[in-house]
Each structure stands twice: as C-alpha cells, then as structure tokens.
Design an enzyme around this catalytic site. Sequence first.
Site, PDB file in Angstrom:
ATOM      1  CD  GLU A   1      -6.829 -11.743   2.415  1.00 39.58           C
ATOM      2  OE1 GLU A   1      -6.436 -10.797   1.705  1.00 39.58           O
ATOM      3  OE2 GLU A   1      -6.891 -11.683   3.644  1.00 39.58           O
TER       4      GLU A   1
ATOM      5  CD  GLU B   1      -7.704  -8.434  -1.043  1.00 38.15           C
ATOM      6  OE1 GLU B   1      -6.752  -7.895  -1.633  1.00 38.15           O
ATOM      7  OE2 GLU B   1      -7.677  -8.730   0.163  1.00 38.15           O
TER       8      GLU B   1
ATOM      9  CG  ASP C   1      -3.106  -9.748   2.753  1.00 39.42           C
ATOM     10  OD1 ASP C   1      -2.544  -9.352   3.788  1.00 39.42           O
ATOM     11  OD2 ASP C   1      -4.108  -9.189   2.269  1.00 39.42           O
TER      12      ASP C   1
ATOM     13  CG  HIS D   1      -1.752  -1.029   1.550  1.00 39.57           C
ATOM     14  ND1 HIS D   1      -1.329  -2.162   2.196  1.00 39.57           N
ATOM     15  CD2 HIS D   1      -3.074  -1.195   1.330  1.00 39.57           C
ATOM     16  CE1 HIS D   1      -2.357  -2.984   2.347  1.00 39.57           C
ATOM     17  NE2 HIS D   1      -3.435  -2.426   1.825  1.00 39.57           N
TER      18      HIS D   1
ATOM     19  CG  ASP E   1      -8.834 -10.995   7.308  1.00 38.27           C
ATOM     20  OD1 ASP E   1      -8.539 -12.130   6.906  1.00 38.27           O
ATOM     21  OD2 ASP E   1      -8.608  -9.960   6.661  1.00 38.27           O
TER      22      ASP E   1
ATOM     23  CG  ASP F   1       1.773  -0.950   3.402  1.00 39.75           C
ATOM     24  OD1 ASP F   1       1.014  -0.628   4.318  1.00 39.75           O
ATOM     25  OD2 ASP F   1       1.472  -1.760   2.496  1.00 39.75           O
TER      26      ASP F   1
ATOM     27  CG  ASP G   1      -4.900 -11.336   7.175  1.00 40.83           C
ATOM     28  OD1 ASP G   1      -5.747 -11.878   6.453  1.00 40.83           O
ATOM     29  OD2 ASP G   1      -4.787 -10.097   7.285  1.00 40.83           O
TER      30      ASP G   1
ATOM     31  CG  HIS H   1     -10.715 -11.425   2.555  1.00 44.12           C
ATOM     32  ND1 HIS H   1     -10.320 -10.390   1.752  1.00 44.12           N
ATOM     33  CD2 HIS H   1     -10.046 -11.275   3.731  1.00 44.12           C
ATOM     34  CE1 HIS H   1      -9.440  -9.629   2.407  1.00 44.12           C
ATOM     35  NE2 HIS H   1      -9.264 -10.156   3.606  1.00 44.12           N
TER      36      HIS H   1
ATOM     37  CG  ASP I   1      -4.223 -10.935  -1.176  1.00 47.61           C
ATOM     38  OD1 ASP I   1      -3.361 -10.887  -2.089  1.00 47.61           O
ATOM     39  OD2 ASP I   1      -4.654  -9.914  -0.610  1.00 47.61           O
TER      40      ASP I   1
HETATM   41  C1  XLS Z   1      -7.468  -6.734   4.181  1.00 50.15           C
HETATM   42  C2  XLS Z   1      -7.022  -6.934   2.816  1.00 50.15           C
HETATM   43  C3  XLS Z   1      -5.894  -6.025   2.385  1.00 50.15           C
HETATM   44  C4  XLS Z   1      -5.745  -6.018   0.899  1.00 50.15           C
HETATM   45  C5  XLS Z   1      -4.954  -4.888   0.367  1.00 50.15           C
HETATM   46  O1  XLS Z   1      -8.165  -7.530   4.778  1.00 50.15           O
HETATM   47  O2  XLS Z   1      -6.684  -8.275   2.627  1.00 50.15           O
HETATM   48  O3  XLS Z   1      -4.705  -6.403   3.007  1.00 50.15           O
HETATM   49  O4  XLS Z   1      -5.190  -7.194   0.426  1.00 50.15           O
HETATM   50  O5  XLS Z   1      -5.513  -3.662   0.703  1.00 50.15           O
HETATM   51 NI    NI Z   2      -5.716  -9.088   0.982  1.00 51.96          NI
HETATM   52 NI    NI Z   3      -7.383 -10.067   4.801  1.00 53.94          NI
END
Ligand code: XLS
Ligand code: NI
Ligand code: NI
Length: 437
Positions: free
Chosen positions: A268, A232, A339, A101, A307, A104, A309, A271, A296
């Site tokens: 993702e 996404e 991700d 991003h 989430d 970041d 991750d 998600h 992702d």
């Molecule tokens: C958040 C998203 C984010 C996107 C990019 O849950 O996964 O990280 O991949 O903005």
């Molecule tokens: Ni993501």
């Molecule tokens: Ni995510």
Amino acid sequence: MKTVFKNISKIKYEGPKSRNPLAFKHYNPAEVVEGKTMSEHLRFSVVYWHTFRNALSDPFGVGTAVRPWDDGSNSVANAENRARVAFEFIEKLGAPFYAFHDRDIAPEGQTLSETNKNLDAVVKVLKTEQQRTGIKLLWGTANLFSNPRFVHGASTSCNADVFAFAGAQVKKALEVTHELGGAGYVFWGGREGYSTLWNTNMKRELEHLAKFLHMAVDYKKKIGFKGQFYIEPKPKEPTKHQYDSDAAACLNFLREYDLMGHLKLNIETNHATLAGHSMQHELEVAGSAGALGSVDANTGDELIGWDTDQFPTSIYLTTQIMLTVLKYGGFTTGGLNFDAKVRRESFEPVDLFHAHVGGMDAFARGLKIAAAIRKDGRLAEFVKQRYASWDSGIGAKIESGKSNFTELEAHMLKQGEVTTNVSGRQEFLENLINEFI
Ligand code: XLS
Ligand code: NI
Ligand code: NI
C-alpha cells in the site's frame, strides 16, 4: 432494481478532450497496451470499507458522509440493501473487482454464531450481485482490530482466547471468500504489534503470528481455496510498531517462519511512505523477491504524518508503480485496490465517483506512460550499461561464484586503481522520464 445513483449513468471513456467530470479521459478498458487490455492490466477494485462504511469522521468531529440509502442501523436488512447499492456503484463505475473485511459487509451479532449467520445472509446477496454483474472479489479479509476484544491484538494478543476467536473468525472469512470465488485473501496485522515493550514478549507474539498464518494455510488447503494469500506491510497505526512493518520485514518474517511459498505481499502506497520508503522501493523489494502480489492504491499527504488513504492523483507516482508492476510481469491474482477514502469535506455520493474516476484515469495514464518508457528502451538500456562491468571479465567471474579474495587482490594489484567509474546521471534520467509525462 431500485437505483440510488439516479443522475449518474455508466461511466464511459470519452477521451482526453472530454470535459465531462463523470467520464474517463484515459481509462479505456478495451484499449490494448503491451498485448493486454487496460482492464486486464489494471484490475481495479473498489473497497467496501472506505467507500460504503466510512462515515468520514475524524478525531475532532463526527462523520459527515451523506448516504441516503443507509438507514444508519446495524440491521442485516440494511447490510443487504447496502450490498445492492455497492454493486450499483461498482457497476456504474466499471471496476471489475471489489474487496471487503467480514465486518464491513455484515453486522456482528451477540455471539459468534449469530455473527456468522448475519454474514451468510449478506454473502447470499453478494453472490447474487456478483452473478448479475460479473463483478468479482479481488480479496476478502477479516477485521481483527475494531472490536474491543482485540485491544491487545488478535493472533499476537497476550490472551490465548483472543487468538482462538481470531482463528474462528478467519476460518469463517476464508469460507465466505472461497464461496464468493475470491482471487485472494489478505492478512493485514490490524493490531499485531505493540504500544510499549514494557509489557510485551515480542518473540512469543511473533511465534504466535506465524502459528496463526500456518493454521490459515492448512485450512485453506482443507477447504480447497485456491486464492492467493497476501500479507500487507504497515509500520505503525494503530500500534506504535506493527510487526509487518515494511516489505523487507514481512519477507524476513515469512522466510524465518517457513511461510514464503504461501504468501505474497499486498503493498500500500501510504504504508510505504509511513515506513519512510517510496512506493517504488516497496514494490521493488517485493518484486525482486518474487513476492509482488497486489497493490492497495492510495497515497498519503506530504504534510500529514498518518495514513490519510487518499485517492492517487499523481501521474509521477502511478508511472513509477506501473513501471515496476510491468517489470515484474504484471498482476496475476492481484490488482489495483483503491484502499482510499474521500475527504471529510467531500461528503456527497457523487464524490465517490469523482474519486474513483480520477484514480482510474491516473493509473491508466501511468500505464500508458510506463509502456511508452519501456518501448523507448533508453531507461532499461542505461541501467543495463551501468552494470556492464559484471557481464564479462572479473565481474562475470564474481557473479558466477568462481572468484575469491586472492584473485581480487591480484586483479587490483595489476590494475593499481579503479579508473572506470562513470556518472550515475540522475538528473539526465529524471529529465528522460519527464519526456514521457
Ligand atoms: C489499513 C489497511 C487495511 C487493509 C485491510 O491501514 O490498509 O485497510 O488493507 O485490512
Ligand atoms: Ni490496505
Ligand atoms: Ni492504509
């Protein structure tokens, strides 16, 4: 160059018998699978946000991450140094791509123009590092959710000035992604959704989101950026309901607002499961619409409802993902973008290596298993046979659009009853898959 990961050398492929935790047991970048090398198939990407910016805090405690190279300040010098460290990490890991991003990589300043200057300074370092290492940008994106100005969303904010700010920010993010030769650009609707319908004009917000994406498409053309756009899906978090809630909702939105030719989906795993779907389902929905763009690559926790991750470790999951990716022709512009973040308890720098090495090995195995299942052919043959009634007779007539209800009635009156149903053989197929795992 100053090195920060002193005790870690380049991660090598040592094969399944290796007991070295910092070696690949299955990811052998040059190994050819179905006519392409593993690195061409998998197109691994390291994310800047979790790997280099996540302090590992949670709602109950501060960050625990030990990152000796980071002075904790918001200075451009710190950001530039971090960029060099990031490339040392990605190079040692051997991932061909990264993703970020805008916020970041460089700190926000007092004004938009100061912020843009900060970004330019760090982009310069990233460009030099990309040239030095050959590592490429898989995709860029804009953070339109952290700053308090985005409290009501960005392009779906009730405040037109916020829409304008978001537009200015994405304009710049597209420019730097283009400058860095990015293969794509992602739109994830950070706060594009609602928390209560009592204060929300949903139709107006969705129209604004579509206008925003059309402006991005126009600007992309204007600057000659050839990268792929992705949207996404995510159903909730931070808002109660995100507009890009799942693959089907995204596709419907893209079709409704005439954007289908301009965006593919970045799916993702966590998600998908938050949306109440399997990852395989989401990939299938995207793939069958010709819109499977990128992944992702993470995973959720079966017992935690948000989430999380996490890095993917389940071979069953990576097998499903790679089977579906191969089915739809493999990645072109997209890839497997981690991700994912290490756990708050895994706070040492070396944990970043363990996490990525494990994820890459899990996907390498998934790829090899998926290729073996495809070579074996029994699964595909089973599915083909299951639909055989559509290949001739009344089925073929229906599919070609040459039948009608009158004919169907005549067909069934003659036959009297359906006598041709056979078992779906779910357990047989589950056992078949397990033969390969
Ligand atoms: C958040 C998203 C984010 C996107 C990019 O849950 O996964 O990280 O991949 O903005
Ligand atoms: Ni993501
Ligand atoms: Ni995510």
